[in-house]
Structure formats: C-alpha cells, structure tokens
Write a protein that holds these residues in place. Structure first.
Motif, mmCIF file in Angstrom:
data_model
loop_
_atom_site.group_PDB
_atom_site.id
_atom_site.type_symbol
_atom_site.label_atom_id
_atom_site.label_comp_id
_atom_site.label_asym_id
_atom_site.label_seq_id
_atom_site.Cartn_x
_atom_site.Cartn_y
_atom_site.Cartn_z
ATOM 1 N N ASP A 165 0.841 -1.184 0.000
ATOM 2 C CA ASP A 165 0.000 0.000 0.000
ATOM 3 C C ASP A 165 0.885 1.246 0.000
ATOM 4 O OD1 ASP A 165 -2.298 -1.515 0.092
ATOM 5 O OD2 ASP A 165 -2.468 -1.408 2.285
ATOM 6 N N SER A 166 0.366 2.335 -0.535
ATOM 7 C CA SER A 166 1.135 3.577 -0.618
ATOM 8 C C SER A 166 1.609 4.048 0.754
ATOM 9 C CB SER A 166 0.286 4.668 -1.265
ATOM 10 O OG SER A 166 0.070 4.385 -2.630
ATOM 11 N N ASN A 167 0.785 3.839 1.776
ATOM 12 C CA ASN A 167 1.165 4.342 3.096
ATOM 13 C C ASN A 167 2.272 3.517 3.745
ATOM 14 O OD1 ASN A 167 -0.193 2.031 3.889
ATOM 15 N ND2 ASN A 167 -1.892 3.113 4.870
ATOM 16 N N ARG A 168 2.711 2.450 3.068
ATOM 17 C CA ARG A 168 3.854 1.660 3.552
ATOM 18 C C ARG A 168 5.130 2.007 2.807
ATOM 19 N NH1 ARG A 168 2.924 0.293 8.246
ATOM 20 N NH2 ARG A 168 4.392 -1.448 8.169
ATOM 21 N N CYS A 169 5.036 2.984 1.892
ATOM 22 C CA CYS A 169 6.191 3.355 1.067
ATOM 23 C C CYS A 169 6.734 4.729 1.463
ATOM 24 C CB CYS A 169 5.801 3.393 -0.408
ATOM 25 S SG CYS A 169 5.281 1.798 -1.080
ATOM 26 N N LEU A 170 8.046 4.837 1.479
ATOM 27 C CA LEU A 170 8.729 6.104 1.718
ATOM 28 C C LEU A 170 9.464 6.519 0.456
ATOM 29 C CD1 LEU A 170 9.772 8.357 3.652
ATOM 30 C CD2 LEU A 170 11.726 6.854 4.131
ATOM 31 N N VAL A 171 9.249 7.756 0.036
ATOM 32 C CA VAL A 171 9.945 8.324 -1.118
ATOM 33 C C VAL A 171 11.053 9.247 -0.626
ATOM 34 C CG1 VAL A 171 9.719 9.917 -3.073
ATOM 35 C CG2 VAL A 171 7.963 8.177 -2.660
ATOM 36 N N LEU A 172 12.226 9.165 -1.249
ATOM 37 C CA LEU A 172 13.309 10.110 -0.994
ATOM 38 C C LEU A 172 13.522 10.936 -2.240
ATOM 39 C CD1 LEU A 172 14.199 7.280 0.707
ATOM 40 C CD2 LEU A 172 15.809 8.948 1.583
ATOM 41 N N GLU A 173 13.458 12.251 -2.092
ATOM 42 C CA GLU A 173 13.443 13.175 -3.236
ATOM 43 C C GLU A 173 14.265 14.427 -2.964
ATOM 44 O OE1 GLU A 173 12.601 14.218 -6.142
ATOM 45 O OE2 GLU A 173 11.315 12.675 -6.996
ATOM 46 N N ASP A 174 14.662 15.089 -4.065
ATOM 47 C CA ASP A 174 15.303 16.401 -3.944
ATOM 48 C C ASP A 174 14.487 17.499 -4.617
ATOM 49 O OD1 ASP A 174 17.167 17.254 -6.751
ATOM 50 O OD2 ASP A 174 15.988 15.416 -6.639
ATOM 51 N N ALA A 175 13.584 17.130 -5.533
ATOM 52 C CA ALA A 175 12.883 18.121 -6.352
ATOM 53 C C ALA A 175 11.500 18.449 -5.796
ATOM 54 C CB ALA A 175 12.737 17.600 -7.785
ATOM 55 N N CYS A 176 11.095 19.696 -5.973
ATOM 56 C CA CYS A 176 9.754 20.126 -5.574
ATOM 57 C C CYS A 176 8.693 19.270 -6.270
ATOM 58 C CB CYS A 176 9.542 21.597 -5.937
ATOM 59 S SG CYS A 176 10.705 22.743 -5.182
ATOM 60 N N ASN A 177 8.891 19.021 -7.562
ATOM 61 C CA ASN A 177 7.939 18.195 -8.313
ATOM 62 C C ASN A 177 7.834 16.796 -7.729
ATOM 63 O OD1 ASN A 177 7.140 20.094 -10.239
ATOM 64 N ND2 ASN A 177 8.875 19.647 -11.570
ATOM 65 N N GLY A 178 8.945 16.281 -7.231
ATOM 66 C CA GLY A 178 8.950 14.954 -6.635
ATOM 67 C C GLY A 178 8.212 14.905 -5.312
ATOM 68 N N VAL A 179 8.352 15.964 -4.517
ATOM 69 C CA VAL A 179 7.631 16.042 -3.247
ATOM 70 C C VAL A 179 6.130 16.036 -3.506
ATOM 71 C CG1 VAL A 179 7.154 17.486 -1.233
ATOM 72 C CG2 VAL A 179 9.500 17.228 -2.056
ATOM 73 N N MET A 180 5.703 16.823 -4.486
ATOM 74 C CA MET A 180 4.279 16.888 -4.816
ATOM 75 C C MET A 180 3.780 15.547 -5.340
ATOM 76 S SD MET A 180 3.517 19.899 -3.905
ATOM 77 C CE MET A 180 1.889 20.175 -4.608
ATOM 78 N N ALA A 181 4.616 14.853 -6.111
ATOM 79 C CA ALA A 181 4.241 13.547 -6.651
ATOM 80 C C ALA A 181 4.080 12.515 -5.542
ATOM 81 C CB ALA A 181 5.282 13.077 -7.665
ATOM 82 N N ALA A 182 5.013 12.513 -4.594
ATOM 83 C CA ALA A 182 4.927 11.576 -3.480
ATOM 84 C C ALA A 182 3.677 11.845 -2.645
ATOM 85 C CB ALA A 182 6.183 11.683 -2.609
ATOM 86 N N HIS A 183 3.404 13.125 -2.400
ATOM 87 C CA HIS A 183 2.218 13.502 -1.636
ATOM 88 C C HIS A 183 0.948 13.038 -2.357
ATOM 89 C CE1 HIS A 183 -0.126 15.852 1.238
ATOM 90 N NE2 HIS A 183 -0.817 16.334 0.221
ATOM 91 N N ALA A 184 0.911 13.239 -3.669
ATOM 92 C CA ALA A 184 -0.249 12.825 -4.461
ATOM 93 C C ALA A 184 -0.416 11.314 -4.467
ATOM 94 C CB ALA A 184 -0.120 13.339 -5.898
ATOM 95 N N ALA A 185 0.698 10.587 -4.323
ATOM 96 C CA ALA A 185 0.652 9.124 -4.291
ATOM 97 C C ALA A 185 0.232 8.587 -2.925
ATOM 98 C CB ALA A 185 2.009 8.548 -4.666
ATOM 99 N N GLY A 186 0.112 9.465 -1.935
ATOM 100 C CA GLY A 186 -0.237 9.032 -0.594
ATOM 101 C C GLY A 186 0.921 8.412 0.155
ATOM 102 N N MET A 187 2.153 8.787 -0.239
ATOM 103 C CA MET A 187 3.354 8.241 0.385
ATOM 104 C C MET A 187 4.047 9.292 1.233
ATOM 105 S SD MET A 187 4.891 6.171 -2.916
ATOM 106 C CE MET A 187 3.907 4.923 -3.758
ATOM 107 N N GLN A 188 4.747 8.839 2.264
ATOM 108 C CA GLN A 188 5.586 9.743 3.026
ATOM 109 C C GLN A 188 6.798 10.122 2.178
ATOM 110 O OE1 GLN A 188 5.834 8.977 7.474
ATOM 111 N NE2 GLN A 188 5.327 6.930 6.727
ATOM 112 N N CYS A 189 7.377 11.279 2.474
ATOM 113 C CA CYS A 189 8.493 11.755 1.653
ATOM 114 C C CYS A 189 9.546 12.444 2.506
ATOM 115 C CB CYS A 189 7.976 12.731 0.599
ATOM 116 S SG CYS A 189 9.255 13.373 -0.510
ATOM 117 N N VAL A 190 10.784 12.006 2.339
ATOM 118 C CA VAL A 190 11.921 12.715 2.902
ATOM 119 C C VAL A 190 12.488 13.582 1.794
ATOM 120 C CG1 VAL A 190 14.273 12.500 3.780
ATOM 121 C CG2 VAL A 190 12.479 10.993 4.647
#
Length: 232
Positions: A165-190
C-alpha cells in the motif's frame, strides 16, 4: 509525523547522484547558443520531468528556434561526455547499502531514460545493482504523466512483488515536483532540497526535510538503524 514503512523508493538526480549540476551545465550551454539564460524558476519547473518534457518546456519558455528532437540531440551529445563522470552525493551509498543489507525492498523512480541512467551509473553499477527495479519515466509507457503527477511512484510500488500500500512506502526526493508527486501518491516523503530552489509551499507536503542524506535516520520510519558495518 513519520510513520513506520516497509519499502523505500528513491529518486536519483540530485539525491543519489550529483547529476543535477551537470544537467544545469548542459542546459545552460544550449541556452547560451541562443543568447538565453536559464533561470532558477525554470530549473524548478523541469526538475523530475521526462526528457522530452524538459526539452518542450525550455523551447517554449525561451522561444528557441529548434525542434524538440534537435534539442534532445544536442542534450544527449553533451550527456555522453559529462554523465559518466558523475559522483555519488554524501550519504547515498551508506543508505542504499544499509537498506539492502537489512532486506528492505528498494526501487528507483526517475524522470530519466534507461539510456541516460546507463551513462550516470557507469562508475556505480555495483551500487545500483542493489535496487529491486527501476521506473524510467522517460521510457516507460505506463508512466502517463511525469512528476508532480504520482504515476512513477505508484508504478514503482506496484512492481514490488508484494505490491505494498502507498502508506507503507517512503519516497526520498530532492525536487519540488517529486515532493508533490509523493504527496499525491499518498506516500511519506523525505525531502533533501536543492538549496538554490524555493522551499515555501513544499515543506508542508514533505514528512521530513533534510540538508543531506547524511542526516537521515532510518529508525525514524521503523527501519533498522545504522550499525558499525555501514560504510561512508
């Protein structure tokens, strides 16, 4: 607040590899041919995008008298020279090897093509061989929309054998677009933001914001903490 996770999905450019700097050099070089200067605002727009979308954005923003294919031809020519020499960013190797050693499923979701990833990982193939799979947004027909749309992250999750499930996934990102994508996916993001990029309006979308992967503490997300066997 950080919640326990089971799977980790990594961006690459500007997070694991110091390649955003090289892309800036390439894009600046192309812009200068037409008397243009690449602005910080436009750099923010193109981070995390598919290669064809980057070309279209730059052509439209600066009214360049070339086609998308002509832009990409020059872009790829310069990539072939610069990208094979790209360095790992601080903390990248330590984190990837640690997660792999402890059996944490890891994948890559990048706006890059398989071709450019091959160039960028020339000196780091042993490290990138540790990932379970890669989603190359520029090539993958299942990625309809690039970041900030959630497509690549949702696809990366589905391609793990257990389809977490999305809520079991963590995304690691550097880009603003990536943060928004992770948020839209329902994932936590560092988020490890590029210091030249604006952060207002994005910090609240990230679970945690760091200056470097060296600051990342796996145990904050229920993952095994670093041990003495971890390298640099």
């Amino acid at each position: 607040m950080a919640l326990p996770i089971t799977h980790v999905i990594f961006d690459v450019d500007g997070l694991l590899l110091d390649s955003e700097r090289l892309y800036d050099i390439i894009n600046d070089s192309i812009m200068k041919e037409y008397g243009k200067t690449l602005s910080t605002d436009v750099k923010r727009k193109i981070m995390g995008k598919k290669e064809t979308e980057v070309a279209k954005i730059l052509i439209d923003e600066f009214e360049l008298p070339i086609t998308t294919e002509e832009f990409l031809q020059e872009d790829r020519k310069q990539q072939a020279v610069l990208l094979p020499n790209v360095e790992l960013l601080p903390g990248a190797e330590k984190l990837v090897r640690h997660l792999h050693r402890h059996g944490v499923p890891i994948a890559v979701a990048t706006g890059s093509s398989k071709r450019s990833m091959g160039l960028k990982t020339t000196r780091h193939k042993d490290l990138f061989d540790l990932f379970h799979h890669f989603v190359y947004s520029s090539d993958d027909p299942e990625v309809t929309c690039s970041k900030p749309a959630p497509d690549c992250f949702l696809l990366a999750a589905r391609r793990f054998p257990d389809n977490p499930d999305s809520n079991r996934c963590l995304v690691l990102e550097d880009a603003c677009n990536g943060v928004m994508a992770a948020h839209a996916a329902g994932m936590q993001c560092v988020w490890v933001p590029d210091p030249t990029q604006p952060q207002d309006g994005y910090r609240e979308k990230a679970t945690l914001t760091l200056d470097s992967l060296l600051q990342f503490k796996p145990e904050q997300f229920g993952l095994p903490p670093y041990d003495s066997e971890d390298g640099r």
